[in-house]
Design a protein around this motif. Structure first.
Motif, PDB file in Angstrom:
ATOM      1  N   ILE A  50       0.775  -1.243   0.004  1.00  0.00           N
ATOM      2  CA  ILE A  50       0.189  -0.038   0.105  1.00  0.00           C
ATOM      3  C   ILE A  50       0.525   1.157   0.283  1.00  0.00           C
ATOM      4  O   ILE A  50       0.499   2.657  -0.888  1.00  0.00           O
ATOM      5  N   GLY A  51       2.448   1.616   1.022  1.00  0.00           N
ATOM      6  CA  GLY A  51       2.941   2.271   0.769  1.00  0.00           C
ATOM      7  C   GLY A  51       3.520   2.511  -0.077  1.00  0.00           C
ATOM      8  O   GLY A  51       3.624   3.761  -0.841  1.00  0.00           O
ATOM      9  N   SER A  54       0.611   4.360  -2.982  1.00  0.00           N
ATOM     10  CA  SER A  54       0.741   5.452  -2.557  1.00  0.00           C
ATOM     11  C   SER A  54       1.844   6.416  -3.056  1.00  0.00           C
ATOM     12  O   SER A  54       1.788   7.462  -3.323  1.00  0.00           O
ATOM     13  N   GLU A  55       2.763   5.416  -2.317  1.00  0.00           N
ATOM     14  CA  GLU A  55       4.056   7.278  -3.249  1.00  0.00           C
ATOM     15  C   GLU A  55       4.454   7.031  -4.633  1.00  0.00           C
ATOM     16  O   GLU A  55       4.238   8.166  -4.852  1.00  0.00           O
ATOM     17  N   ILE A  57       1.328   6.744  -6.487  1.00  0.00           N
ATOM     18  CA  ILE A  57       0.366   8.094  -7.453  1.00  0.00           C
ATOM     19  C   ILE A  57       0.541   9.211  -6.160  1.00  0.00           C
ATOM     20  O   ILE A  57       0.645  10.213  -7.404  1.00  0.00           O
ATOM     21  N   PHE A  58       1.454   9.308  -5.536  1.00  0.00           N
ATOM     22  CA  PHE A  58       1.426  10.626  -4.949  1.00  0.00           C
ATOM     23  C   PHE A  58       2.358  11.325  -5.702  1.00  0.00           C
ATOM     24  O   PHE A  58       2.483  13.015  -6.595  1.00  0.00           O
ATOM     25  N   TYR A  81       7.598   0.808   3.985  1.00  0.00           N
ATOM     26  CA  TYR A  81       6.689   1.564   4.057  1.00  0.00           C
ATOM     27  C   TYR A  81       5.861  -0.355   5.764  1.00  0.00           C
ATOM     28  O   TYR A  81       5.392   0.455   6.159  1.00  0.00           O
ATOM     29  N   MET A 151       2.668  13.520   5.424  1.00  0.00           N
ATOM     30  CA  MET A 151       2.631  11.859   4.755  1.00  0.00           C
ATOM     31  C   MET A 151       2.207  11.223   6.034  1.00  0.00           C
ATOM     32  O   MET A 151       1.468   9.997   5.981  1.00  0.00           O
ATOM     33  N   LEU A 155      -0.613   9.170   7.597  1.00  0.00           N
ATOM     34  CA  LEU A 155      -1.567   7.825   7.317  1.00  0.00           C
ATOM     35  C   LEU A 155      -0.800   6.779   8.605  1.00  0.00           C
ATOM     36  O   LEU A 155      -1.622   5.848   8.198  1.00  0.00           O
TER      37      LEU A 155
END
Length: 304
Positions: A50-51, A54-55, A57-58, A81, A151, A155
């Motif tokens: 997930i981390g 997410s990174e 996409i960020f 992560y 972040m 999180l």
């Protein structure tokens, strides 16, 4: 008949309420989630995945281009992560019902400290610069910054308030026998992945400083995890070990030459250097003596 059914429903409701009250008391005493191996392992795996997503996409939203920031040789995982999720779980397990601001601040502090230590460890023991936040707001030695601290805080808050309760419900549904088999198999895969990742990073550092292969393991890593693979698999990592390298944005980064092994230095024509896209970081602005450079083919050389 209807009365008996209503009595049964009422009795069942009371049993469920008592069971939930008992669980709540246990959570207040021991934390929201039991820190068993099963829970800890899957928290690591899920956070690593997930981390990373997410990174990625960020980075896509913030900078307009996709950049894979994977951290292991196999699979879509970023162990920083995963370890961060474990650290958050252990640290915040007893704070799950505390003030939102307190949870956020604890998560921010833990995340920034963890990121700084991880960056220092990789650079100190493997000469790998996995990220560099120099020049950004709140940067601490380029190892962490305010944006990623915020972040981590967000999180951590989302993790302890939203995700952990969901994971707990899922764990209670999975049969114990199936849970054990899947966890054992997945554990073997992740441990092997981690060992290969550490070994390939160590061998990459050895190649950078001119250490020849002198064992079966060295030959294995040279054959299956060569420099070309490492640069493609980890595009954001700096494997130079003391040479001038190119950041993902095209600018040059000059590291300390004293970390570069003299035995691997060679003379070369300075016109062969990779040059920066920016004038202030152009290669011609650096001293031409006693500095190490990275060529376009990945070779690490020193100016003569």
């Amino acid at each position: 008949m209807a009365g008996a059914f209503a009595s049964w429903r009422l009795a069942r409701k009371e049993i469920l309420e008592r069971r939930e009250a008992h669980k709540s008391r246990q959570r207040r005493q021991k934390g929201y989630i039991e820190l068993s191996y099963y829970n800890i392992f899957w928290i690591f795996v899920l956070c690593s995945f997930i981390g990373l997503v997410s990174e990625d996409i960020f980075h896509l939203v913030a900078y307009g281009n996709w950049q894979d920031r994977v951290g292991m040789v196999w699979g879509p995982f970023s162990p920083i992560y995963g370890l961060g999720g474990l650290l958050m779980t252990v640290s915040l397990n007893r704070f799950w019902n505390k003030n939102v601001l307190l949870i956020f601040l604890i998560s921010l502090a833990i995340g920034m400290c963890f990121e700084w230590v991880t960056s220092w460890y990789l650079e100190t023991f493997f000469n790998v610069i996995a990220w560099d936040y120099s020049g950004t707001i709140g940067s601490i030695g380029g190892r962490t910054n305010l944006a990623f601290g915020l972040m981590w805080g967000t999180l951590g808050l989302a993790w302890v308030r939203l995700i952990l309760p969901w994971i707990l419900r899922v764990i209670e549904i999975i049969p114990i026998d199936l849970r054990t088999i899947v966890t054992v198999i997945a554990s073997v895969i992740i441990i092997l992945d981690g060992a290969l990742t550490i070994g390939s990073l160590n061998r990459q550092y050895q190649r950078n400083v001119g250490v020849p292969a002198d064992s079966v393991l060295d030959d294995f890593f040279d054959a299956f995890f060569p420099t070309s693979f490492m640069l493609e698999r980890f595009p954001t990592m700096d494997f130079s070990g003391g040479a001038q390298t190119v950041r993902p944005d095209g600018t040059l980064r000059l590291l300390s030459p004293d970390q570069f092994a003299p035995g691997s230095e060679q003379s070369f024509d300075t016109a062969s250097m990779v040059e920066s896209d920016t004038d202030d970081n152009a290669a011609s602005d650096f001293p031409k003596l006693d500095d190490c450079y990275r060529l376009s083919d990945g070779t690490l050389l020193a100016a003569s």
